[in-house]
Each structure stands twice: as C-alpha cells, then as structure tokens.
Write an enzyme that holds these catalytic residues in place. Structure first.
Site, short mmCIF file in Angstrom:
data_model
loop_
_atom_site.label_atom_id
_atom_site.label_comp_id
_atom_site.label_asym_id
_atom_site.label_seq_id
_atom_site.Cartn_x
_atom_site.Cartn_y
_atom_site.Cartn_z
CB SER A 252 -0.86 0.01 1.26
OG SER A 252 0.01 0.17 2.37
CE LYS A 253 -2.49 6.74 -1.99
NZ LYS A 253 -3.13 7.41 -3.08
NE ARG A 254 -3.43 5.64 3.82
CZ ARG A 254 -3.65 6.38 2.74
NH1 ARG A 254 -2.65 6.92 2.07
NH2 ARG A 254 -4.89 6.60 2.31
CE LYS A 255 1.75 -0.44 7.17
NZ LYS A 255 1.20 -1.72 7.54
#
Ligand code: GLU
Length: 494
Positions: A252-255
């Site tokens: 995911s782009k959060r990580k």
C-alpha cells in the site's frame, strides 16, 4: 481457440505496480501461446475515474515495455475497450437475467439497507442483503420500474452448498454460497458494478485466461454463477499472490511507494522493474534472477508461478537495477538513459523558472536543483533543528502534512498551496513554520526552490516518499503517538 488474456485496471489513481504485475503475467501467457493480450479500462466508477489516470496507466505500461494488441487507444474487433462506453450492453444483459429469473429488481432504500446492516453488525451475524425484494411479484416489480421508481438489479444466489472454483494456480477452492451476497449488478443510475461488467466483457471479448490478484477469489463465485446464468463457458482463473510490504501487509502506498512513476522518477530502468515484478511470482528454470521480458516469455509456464506472498522490497529492486545498469548499458547507452530519465528539456523546463533569478553562473545550477535529481535525501534529526520549534512539534507538523497530502489528489502547485495553507490555518501556525519540515524532507535543506512548484514537479509519489523518509529520520511515529496525533488531527477545524 487462441488464448486471449487481459489486464483491466480501474483508472482511479496513480499507475500501480500491481497493475503492471498482472499485465506482465497476462502478456507472457498470451505471447507464449501466440494469443492476444487486451487492455480494458474499467471506469464504471464515474466519480473516481479520471482521464488523467487512464493516460498515466497507459504511459507507465508503455514505459515498462508492456504492449497490448487491443485497447482503447488501438481499437480492435471487440471494442469499445472502455467500460463507460459499453453501458447498453450491461443494461441489456442485466435485463436478460431479470427476465430469466436469475436476478431481481430491488427497491430497498439506502436507509433500510443501512439499518439492516447496523442490525446485522450488532447481532454479529452475516452482513449482506436479506432478500427483502425477492418476495415481490415480477409483474409488480416491472410496473414499479416502468413507473420510474429508483431501484437496482441484484443477482440471485443459492442459499446452501458450496461453490467450487478451479483455480489454475491453487487447485480447487471452495466457498460456501451462504457467504456470497446477493450482489448488485446494475446500480440505480444504470451503471453496472464490477461483477456484472467483468463477466459480460470477459465473455464478449473472448478472454480465455484471467490473471488477477488473489483478493478477487472471494468474488469468483459470483462470476462463475453469472457465467452459468448466461450459459457461457467461464475463463480459466489464475489468482496471483498479492504483492506485500516488508511487514507482509498488502502493498500500500502508505507504507511503500506503489506508483510506477515513482520508480521511473527514482531512476530505475524499466527492464529492471519489469524483471523484478516477474520475480515476484515466477522464477526462471535455471534460477537466474536477472531476466528480460523476452526470456520470461520464452520460458513462461503458469506451473512455475509461486504462491508465497511476495515482498516488494526496494533494496532488492535496487540491487537488481544495479545489475542491469552495470551489465546491460555501454557508456553511450548509459548517457542516453540519463537523458531519457531527467536530463532532457521536458523535465528541466518547469525547473528553470524556479531557479533562473537566483543563478549567477550555470555552475550554480547543480547546488540549487540537486533535489530534482536525487532519490531520498540523507537526513538526521539534526537536519530538522529549529530555533523556535521542538523536534516533537516538527514531527507533529510533518505527520499532519503527510496525512493531509495522502488525502490530496490534485498534484498541481495551486491546489497543493490551498490544501497546505488550509492545514496551517487549522493548526494555528504560520505557513512558513508548517513548510519548514517539508523543505527539509523534500530538499534536504530549510531553504530551496519554491515548495508547491517543487512538489508538483517531483510528483505525488516521490514527494510522499520523501516526507515519510523525513518522519523516519525524526525517529518515526510510534503507534501510541500516532493515536494521539490522529485525535488532534481530527479535531482540526479545516
Ligand atoms: N478493475 C479490477 C481492478 O482494478 C480488475 C479485476 C480483474 O482483473 O478482474 O483490479
């Protein structure tokens, strides 16, 4: 019948490496067996789809060297290849299911459905449609629909028994029918849901082999049932293992940066990224890790796909990229690649107005623009030292900026300015103070080129990655801290 595969991205954001991963496997299958590979754009979510995203997806796939035989830009015998242009087909097919008794019109209001859901959640029972409108006599349902009453079309689902999926990679997977919802097929606005559209299109486009992410397995019973209702032969399904963050959660782009443009901007070779995506679920018979697309096609066999959760690890990708750079480029090739990467007019032009007034000699340029040509700056807590603000305050500001920008789509200077000045106002701090940790994270220094324009040029992914990298340099945010900060963030006025 010749093999036909497809990739079917939804144009709702940045071009995701997961799309390229699925496209790569679909392409290899088609090329290996002399079939065709189709690009279909699944843009039925009109609110979230954009032309910008569609263009970026196509550009990124092309950059990687993934080429399709039929698609919205190329046409082909089974077009149109954009779902928004195929509306009548879905309406017609949903109507056919209603006439034949496989689907029904549902007039339940949004309020009723949300109450139902709340009750089901409270009772800790199964959440899903309760079949309320199944009781309507078909003639009454038709009359209400003809009178213009808003409604959706839902599919009927068996109440008991199991659906057996013959997954080509996993073997038989069974899912109980009572776990399958009476899925909406056609929404009140006449748009299909993914489930109806994917089945109608895969069939009409003659798709024989579907490669897609494993998150779709639980939807497959609905799809198989629709094939059965229509009397069509379903395609073979290959559910590929999901790409994962190093902590094993879904990529995911959060990580982790997930956008192909991030890797392009960071200076990865497209061949190396494609090679790495291939390695995520597949290996060469001789175990060699570096291979080209042609080699992958030559040796491609679905039986060699591995199902372990592949971790997308930038260190490993960098190592592989290094090999490509060292082993595959001669000095001229290297120079050419540098030009294509960033040393060209189209990348440099928007930077010139940001620096020209500050330059006395061309030799000043490198010092002023280094951050446009680097990956992640080297930072420590000391880089964020500030006369007025404590490291804790700085960290909080930076975390708030990260959250605000995570939720922000339009990556042009002006909208960025609006959203960030809004944040500063909400926090009751000056814009300059808010921007201080942004400057440090983005450029490695407290002063640099004008920030909103700089963010626009660097693009969302590289910018986000640098801001997160800045947070990490400040010691990162623990779960406990994040909870406290989230609460404060939610209480902000703007
Ligand atoms: N539009 C779906 C996606 O974005 C495609 C799923 C499929 O391949 O069936 O993932």
């Amino acid at each position: 019948m010749s093999v036909r595969t497809r990739v079917a991205p939804s144009p709702t954001g940045d071009p995701h490496v997961g799309t390229a991963y699925i496209a790569l496997f679909s392409l290899c299958m088609a090329r290996k067996l002399g079939g065709q590979f189709v690009l279909r754009i699944e843009d039925t979510d009109r609110a979230r789809s954009s032309e910008r995203s569609e263009r970026a997806i196509m550009d990124s796939l092309r950059w990687l060297g993934i080429d399709w035989d039929e698609g919205p830009d190329k046409g082909g015998p089974h077009g149109p290849y954009r779902q928004s242009e195929r509306r009548e087909l879905y309406v017609e097919h949903a109507g056919r299911l209603v006439t034949e008794g496989h689907a029904f019109r549902c007039f339940c209001s949004a309020e009723r459905l949300s109450q139902l859901r709340a009750q089901q959640l409270e009772a800790k029972g199964k959440v899903g449609y309760d079949g309320h409108c199944l009781a309507l006599a078909p003639a009454e349902a038709e009359a209400r629909a003809a009178a213009g009453e808003p409604h959706v079309i839902r599919m009927r689902v068996p109440e008991a028994g199991q659906c057996a999926i013959d997954d080509q990679l996993r073997g038989k997977v069974e899912i109980a029918w009572d776990q399958v919802d009476m899925q909406v097929l056609l929404k009140a606005d006449g748009m299909p849901t993914y489930h109806l559209a994917v089945v109608v299109d895969d069939h009409l486009m003659g798709i024989t082999d579907v490669f897609r992410g494993e998150e779709w397995i639980t939807s497959t019973p609905k799809h198989l049932l629709l094939y059965q209702y229509f009397g069509w032969e379903p395609p073979r399904y290959f559910h590929l293992p999901l790409l994962r963050n190093p902590d094993k959660s879904k990529l995911s782009k959060r990580k982790n940066p997930t956008s192909i443009t991030f890797y392009e901007r960071m200076g990865f070779m497209p061949e190396a990224l494609l090679n790495y995506l291939g390695m995520m679920g597949w290996s060469m018979p001789d175990g060699e890790e570096k291979f080209s697309l042609d080699q992958m096609i030559e040796h491609f066999e679905p039986a060699r796909v591995s199902l372990g959760g592949p971790v997308f690890d930038m260190e490993k990708l960098s190592w592989l990229n290094g090999r490509w750079i060292r082993e595959e480029l001669d000095p001229e090739g290297f120079a050419r690649r540098m030009q294509t990467w960033a040393l060209n007019a189209s990348y440099l032009m928007p930077i010139i107005p940001l620096i020209q007034q500050r330059v006395e000699r061309f030799s000043d340029v490198v010092g002023l623009t280094g951050h446009f040509l680097t990956g992640l700056p080297s930072l420590s807590e000391a880089s964020f030292a500030h006369k007025k603000h404590s490291p804790e305050d700085i960290k909080k500001t930076l975390q708030f900026v990260v959250w605000r920008l995570d939720a922000h789509d339009d990556w042009r200077a002006e909208p960025l300015k609006q959203t960030l000045t809004g944040l500063a106002e909400g926090m009751g701090i000056g814009v300059r103070d808010m921007l201080f940790p942004v400057f440090v994270s983005i450029s490695g220094q407290p002063v640099s080129t004008p920030m909103y324009e700089t963010l626009e040029i660097l693009g969302p992914d590289l910018s986000r990655a640098r801001l997160r990298h800045g947070l990490a340099a400040l010691g990162g945010v623990s779960k406990k801290q994040a909870k406290r900060l989230e609460k404060q963030y939610r209480e902000l006025q703007t």
